[in-house]
Design an enzyme around this catalytic site. Structure first.
Site, PDB file in Angstrom:
ATOM      1  N   GLU A  36       8.309   9.458  -2.087  1.00  0.00           N
ATOM      2  CA  GLU A  36       8.792   8.190  -2.629  1.00  0.00           C
ATOM      3  C   GLU A  36      10.305   8.237  -2.738  1.00  0.00           C
ATOM      4  O   GLU A  36      10.870   9.103  -3.413  1.00  0.00           O
ATOM      5  CB  GLU A  36       8.167   7.917  -4.008  1.00  0.00           C
ATOM      6  CG  GLU A  36       8.789   6.759  -4.771  1.00  0.00           C
ATOM      7  CD  GLU A  36       8.854   5.449  -3.983  1.00  0.00           C
ATOM      8  OE1 GLU A  36       7.821   4.991  -3.485  1.00  0.00           O
ATOM      9  OE2 GLU A  36       9.975   4.892  -3.860  1.00  0.00           O
ATOM     10  N   ASN A 118      10.985   2.520  -6.202  1.00  0.00           N
ATOM     11  CA  ASN A 118      10.682   3.304  -7.412  1.00  0.00           C
ATOM     12  C   ASN A 118       9.270   3.854  -7.293  1.00  0.00           C
ATOM     13  O   ASN A 118       8.474   3.347  -6.495  1.00  0.00           O
ATOM     14  CB  ASN A 118      10.759   2.402  -8.649  1.00  0.00           C
ATOM     15  CG  ASN A 118       9.865   1.181  -8.525  1.00  0.00           C
ATOM     16  OD1 ASN A 118      10.254   0.174  -7.939  1.00  0.00           O
ATOM     17  ND2 ASN A 118       8.661   1.275  -9.040  1.00  0.00           N
ATOM     18  N   ALA A 129      -2.118 -10.196 -10.437  1.00  0.00           N
ATOM     19  CA  ALA A 129      -3.211 -11.101 -10.052  1.00  0.00           C
ATOM     20  C   ALA A 129      -3.965 -10.511  -8.858  1.00  0.00           C
ATOM     21  O   ALA A 129      -3.348 -10.159  -7.849  1.00  0.00           O
ATOM     22  CB  ALA A 129      -2.644 -12.463  -9.685  1.00  0.00           C
ATOM     23  N   HIS A 459       5.160 -11.739  -1.276  1.00  0.00           N
ATOM     24  CA  HIS A 459       3.934 -11.368  -0.556  1.00  0.00           C
ATOM     25  C   HIS A 459       4.229 -11.472   0.945  1.00  0.00           C
ATOM     26  O   HIS A 459       4.022 -12.529   1.531  1.00  0.00           O
ATOM     27  CB  HIS A 459       2.786 -12.329  -0.888  1.00  0.00           C
ATOM     28  CG  HIS A 459       2.453 -12.416  -2.346  1.00  0.00           C
ATOM     29  ND1 HIS A 459       1.753 -13.479  -2.877  1.00  0.00           N
ATOM     30  CD2 HIS A 459       2.711 -11.567  -3.369  1.00  0.00           C
ATOM     31  CE1 HIS A 459       1.584 -13.275  -4.178  1.00  0.00           C
ATOM     32  NE2 HIS A 459       2.166 -12.132  -4.500  1.00  0.00           N
ATOM     33  N   THR A 505      -2.510  -8.138  -2.746  1.00  0.00           N
ATOM     34  CA  THR A 505      -2.659  -6.698  -3.010  1.00  0.00           C
ATOM     35  C   THR A 505      -4.112  -6.233  -2.969  1.00  0.00           C
ATOM     36  O   THR A 505      -4.416  -5.187  -2.386  1.00  0.00           O
ATOM     37  CB  THR A 505      -1.997  -6.328  -4.359  1.00  0.00           C
ATOM     38  OG1 THR A 505      -0.668  -6.853  -4.343  1.00  0.00           O
ATOM     39  CG2 THR A 505      -1.937  -4.834  -4.568  1.00  0.00           C
TER      40      THR A 505
HETATM   41  C1  FAD Z   1       7.455  -9.434  -9.554  1.00  0.00           C
HETATM   42  C2  FAD Z   1       6.303  -9.223  -8.613  1.00  0.00           C
HETATM   43  C3  FAD Z   1       5.109  -9.887  -8.829  1.00  0.00           C
HETATM   44  C4  FAD Z   1       4.020  -9.679  -7.972  1.00  0.00           C
HETATM   45  N1  FAD Z   1       2.830 -10.230  -8.286  1.00  0.00           N
HETATM   46  C5  FAD Z   1       1.754  -9.970  -7.528  1.00  0.00           C
HETATM   47  C6  FAD Z   1       0.468 -10.425  -7.925  1.00  0.00           C
HETATM   48  O1  FAD Z   1       0.282 -11.008  -8.986  1.00  0.00           O
HETATM   49  N2  FAD Z   1      -0.584 -10.167  -7.098  1.00  0.00           N
HETATM   50  C7  FAD Z   1      -0.431  -9.514  -5.921  1.00  0.00           C
HETATM   51  O2  FAD Z   1      -1.419  -9.347  -5.209  1.00  0.00           O
HETATM   52  N3  FAD Z   1       0.772  -9.026  -5.551  1.00  0.00           N
HETATM   53  C8  FAD Z   1       1.859  -9.228  -6.329  1.00  0.00           C
HETATM   54  N4  FAD Z   1       3.068  -8.694  -5.980  1.00  0.00           N
HETATM   55  C9  FAD Z   1       3.141  -7.900  -4.751  1.00  0.00           C
HETATM   56  C10 FAD Z   1       2.579  -6.484  -4.984  1.00  0.00           C
HETATM   57  O3  FAD Z   1       3.317  -5.816  -5.937  1.00  0.00           O
HETATM   58  C11 FAD Z   1       2.561  -5.780  -3.648  1.00  0.00           C
HETATM   59  O4  FAD Z   1       1.589  -6.450  -2.856  1.00  0.00           O
HETATM   60  C12 FAD Z   1       2.166  -4.303  -3.713  1.00  0.00           C
HETATM   61  O5  FAD Z   1       2.968  -3.581  -4.585  1.00  0.00           O
HETATM   62  C13 FAD Z   1       2.268  -3.711  -2.311  1.00  0.00           C
HETATM   63  O6  FAD Z   1       1.970  -2.356  -2.374  1.00  0.00           O
HETATM   64  P1  FAD Z   1       2.525  -1.318  -1.304  1.00  0.00           P
HETATM   65  O7  FAD Z   1       2.072   0.009  -1.768  1.00  0.00           O
HETATM   66  O8  FAD Z   1       2.134  -1.762   0.045  1.00  0.00           O
HETATM   67  O9  FAD Z   1       4.108  -1.460  -1.336  1.00  0.00           O
HETATM   68  P2  FAD Z   1       5.156  -1.259  -2.507  1.00  0.00           P
HETATM   69  O10 FAD Z   1       4.500  -1.446  -3.818  1.00  0.00           O
HETATM   70  O11 FAD Z   1       6.299  -2.115  -2.165  1.00  0.00           O
HETATM   71  O12 FAD Z   1       5.570   0.284  -2.392  1.00  0.00           O
HETATM   72  C14 FAD Z   1       6.228   0.790  -1.259  1.00  0.00           C
HETATM   73  C15 FAD Z   1       7.053   2.000  -1.683  1.00  0.00           C
HETATM   74  O13 FAD Z   1       7.507   2.676  -0.508  1.00  0.00           O
HETATM   75  C16 FAD Z   1       8.762   3.264  -0.809  1.00  0.00           C
HETATM   76  N5  FAD Z   1       9.476   3.573   0.437  1.00  0.00           N
HETATM   77  C17 FAD Z   1      10.002   2.686   1.340  1.00  0.00           C
HETATM   78  N6  FAD Z   1      10.551   3.346   2.367  1.00  0.00           N
HETATM   79  C18 FAD Z   1      10.391   4.667   2.114  1.00  0.00           C
HETATM   80  C19 FAD Z   1      10.753   5.851   2.827  1.00  0.00           C
HETATM   81  N7  FAD Z   1      11.349   5.815   4.030  1.00  0.00           N
HETATM   82  N8  FAD Z   1      10.461   7.057   2.262  1.00  0.00           N
HETATM   83  C20 FAD Z   1       9.810   7.129   1.054  1.00  0.00           C
HETATM   84  N9  FAD Z   1       9.450   6.026   0.361  1.00  0.00           N
HETATM   85  C21 FAD Z   1       9.721   4.816   0.885  1.00  0.00           C
HETATM   86  C22 FAD Z   1       9.442   2.194  -1.634  1.00  0.00           C
HETATM   87  O14 FAD Z   1      10.504   2.749  -2.406  1.00  0.00           O
HETATM   88  C23 FAD Z   1       8.300   1.664  -2.484  1.00  0.00           C
HETATM   89  O15 FAD Z   1       8.257   2.291  -3.745  1.00  0.00           O
HETATM   90  C24 FAD Z   1       4.169  -8.855  -6.827  1.00  0.00           C
HETATM   91  C25 FAD Z   1       5.376  -8.188  -6.598  1.00  0.00           C
HETATM   92  C26 FAD Z   1       6.428  -8.354  -7.492  1.00  0.00           C
HETATM   93  C27 FAD Z   1       7.714  -7.594  -7.263  1.00  0.00           C
END
Ligand code: FAD
Length: 525
Positions: A36, A118, A129, A459, A505
């Site tokens: 991360e 983070n 949600a 999204h 998500t």
């Molecule tokens: C304010 C807010 C409200 C939201 N509300 C909703 C909701 O109600 N319902 C919903 O379905 N979704 C919601 N979302 C979206 C939801 O948070 C995301 O769909 C979900 O977190 C995606 O998960 P992920 O693991 O794919 O990516 P992320 O959670 O974005 O995690 C990806 C991680 O990869 C890390 N990373 C990137 N590049 C590298 C690299 N080269 N090396 C190491 N680490 C790296 C990043 O630092 C990050 O921490 C919301 C998002 C926000 C910000």
């Protein structure tokens, strides 16, 4: 004795966490290392910052996640450039792709594109949600039976609470009024209802909001045998995926503070680094299928705020109920929401997904002389999300000749709503007015229905989409394995191939569950 297989997962958001958990639970000896890039915000890795009730500590945790837009101390530690004054502000906890400083990405037509850096990813900041996709939102090349298993598992991982804020009298009143109002568009099974959220309701009616910690579960529990096979390395970036031919053999990792690089070897590699940085890392590693970064979709969002009218709602809520609701809200000062309702995607009568969140206080600053400043009935934040039909030309692309602030091929996002989508987002206002009339009236000014700038939804989907066949319109097969590669998987909203309105998500976690099971079955072979 054969060596225990090792899997590297890049990204610690809910999707990376899903891979790690499913692999470790299903395989008896495998080990997982998760990389991360960002810092850990809370003692419990990936916990929701909404659970931090101290304003200053919560603001600090959010600022630490903001990469080049982080607080000064975090930027100085990571050697990140300073934010250019006068740029747009991202949602707290996130940073803009096009932040305007040195090494900024380019996203003029998608200006609100924002990401989080983070431990826990956006999963430490999200609204939680987790509704299920319905009708054509579902992926048609995954069988119903298979989908049901995967999405049910996703609900377990996210601890989906399907009837949240049961103790909220005003939440119940809003639901009753909207159910009545939208009878004509509802079906017997799909109609206004509770908005399912990832959260654990406490006996006093408050919530412990779900973060990525919910998905990690036993992996971050001291003394749990699964935790012994799991390593989370924060402030560690995957710089490149390493290959031997079409086989990923690990990643080149880089300490985000010192810049020191080393190779981390693995039997399988999973990239779950969000919908723009997953394709960027693939591109930087020489994995460049035609669809990579293309077919970008999001949910165009029309937002409004409604001041509730006690008279209109008197059939459903008494004056005492509003007082009781304010007392309930006081128990969670860090998060003012105390009742949640959804008007789901109903095809064809309502091609939108609406989220109605009750708050006792104004959702944005009101002028001093506003009669709504101390409005005793509270407010409904009502957002309607629409759909974007996937097109090749909506894309994030990468330039090898211009590096971004982290030294990756810089990204440019091109995005445009078509006439059909513009019309759908104009037509949505009919439903928004109906909801406002049923509940009260729009808050003048900022509360009137307004289409938000592209990227506002947070999204982002489709950029490394799954597909049934390798015909150039997808990046991964239906188990999220990159076409043509032996052991490289991706995860995240970028895998979602459909035009949909639903929060992504839960769907992405379900897709990742399938990916993880495929990966484990290959380890067993
Ligand atoms: C304010 C807010 C409200 C939201 N509300 C909703 C909701 O109600 N319902 C919903 O379905 N979704 C919601 N979302 C979206 C939801 O948070 C995301 O769909 C979900 O977190 C995606 O998960 P992920 O693991 O794919 O990516 P992320 O959670 O974005 O995690 C990806 C991680 O990869 C890390 N990373 C990137 N590049 C590298 C690299 N080269 N090396 C190491 N680490 C790296 C990043 O630092 C990050 O921490 C919301 C998002 C926000 C910000």
């Amino acid at each position: 004795m054969t060596k225990a297989p090792h899997v590297v997962v890049v990204g610690s958001g809910p999707i990376g966490a899903t891979y790690a958990r499913e692999i470790l639970e299903a395989h008896p000896t495998a080990t997982v290392t998760m990389l991360e890039l960002g810092p850990q915000l809370t003692e419990i890795p990936g916990a929701s910052v909404k659970n931090i009730h101290d304003d200053e500590k919560r603001a600090k945790a959010r600022a630490m996640s903001q990469g080049p837009q982080a607080d000064e101390a975090t930027r100085a530690k990571l050697g990140l450039p300073y934010l250019q004054e006068g740029t747009l502000t991202a949602r707290q906890g996130t940073h803009l792709v096009d932040f305007g400083g040195p090494g900024s990405g380019h996203a003029k037509s998608f200006p609100m594109a924002s990401i989080a850096t983070n431990v826990g990813g956006q999963g430490a900041h999200w609204t939680c949600a987790v509704p299920r996709p319905e009708f054509s939102e579902k992926i048609d090349f995954i069988s119903d039976e298979d989908w049901e298993q995967s999405i049910s598992r996703a609900e377990v991982l996210l601890r989906a609470n399907k009837t949240p804020f049961k103790k909220s009298p005003i939440g119940a009143a809003i639901r009753a009024a909207l159910t009545e109002e939208f009878k004509d568009i509802s079906t017997e099974t799909v109609h206004p209802y509770f908005l399912p959220v990832s959260a654990e309701e406490q006996p006093n009616g408050t919530m412990i909001w779900g973060g990525t910690d919910f998905v990690f579960g036993p992996l971050i529990e001291k003394g749990n045998p699964l935790a012994e096979r799991f390593t989370l390395k924060s402030l560690t970036m995957a710089r490149k995926i390493l290959f031997e031919g079409k086989k990923a053999i690990g990643v080149l990792m880089e300490d985000a503070v010192t810049g020191e690089q080393s190779e981390l070897l693995a039997d399988k590699v999973v990239i779950a680094a969000d919908a723009v940085r997953t394709p960027q890392l693939l591109w930087a590693s020489g994995v460049r299928p035609k669809a990579l970064g293309h077919y970008l979709t999001e949910h165009p969002v029309c937002f409004s705020a409604i001041a509730l009218d006690g008279e209109k709602l008197k059939k459903y809520a008494s004056e005492e109920d509003y007082v009781a609701e304010k007392e309930l809200a006081k128990l969670s000062p860090g998060d003012p929401v105390s009742g949640v309702t959804r008007v789901p995607f109903i095809e064809p009568s309502h091609p939108y997904s609406a989220q109605i969140m009750y708050v006792t206080k104004p959702p944005f600053p009101l002028p001093d002389d506003s009669p709504l400043k101390d409005h005793k009935y509270g407010f409904a934040m009502a957002g309607w999300g629409g759909r974007k039909f996937p097109r090749y030309e909506d894309a994030v692309t990468f330039d090898d000749n211009e590096l971004d602030y982290r030294g990756f091929p810089n990204m440019t996002i091109e995005y445009e709503l078509t006439e059909r989508e513009i019309k759908e987002m104009e037509d949505v206002k009919v439903f928004m007015h109906r909801a406002a009339d049923a509940l009260g009236a729009f808050v003048p000014g900022m509360g009137m229905p307004r289409l938000m700038a592209p990227g506002t939804s947070l999204h982002y989907m489709g950029t490394h989409r799954i597909g049934p066949v390798d015909d150039g319109t997808s990046v991964c097969d239906d188990t999220s394995k990159v076409w043509g590669y032996e052991n490289l998987f991706t995860g995240g909203n970028g895998t979602i191939p459909t035009a949909n309105c639903v929060n992504p998500t839960l769907t992405s976690v379900a897709i990742a569950v399938r990916g993880a099971h495929k990966l484990v079955s290959e380890l067993n072979d």
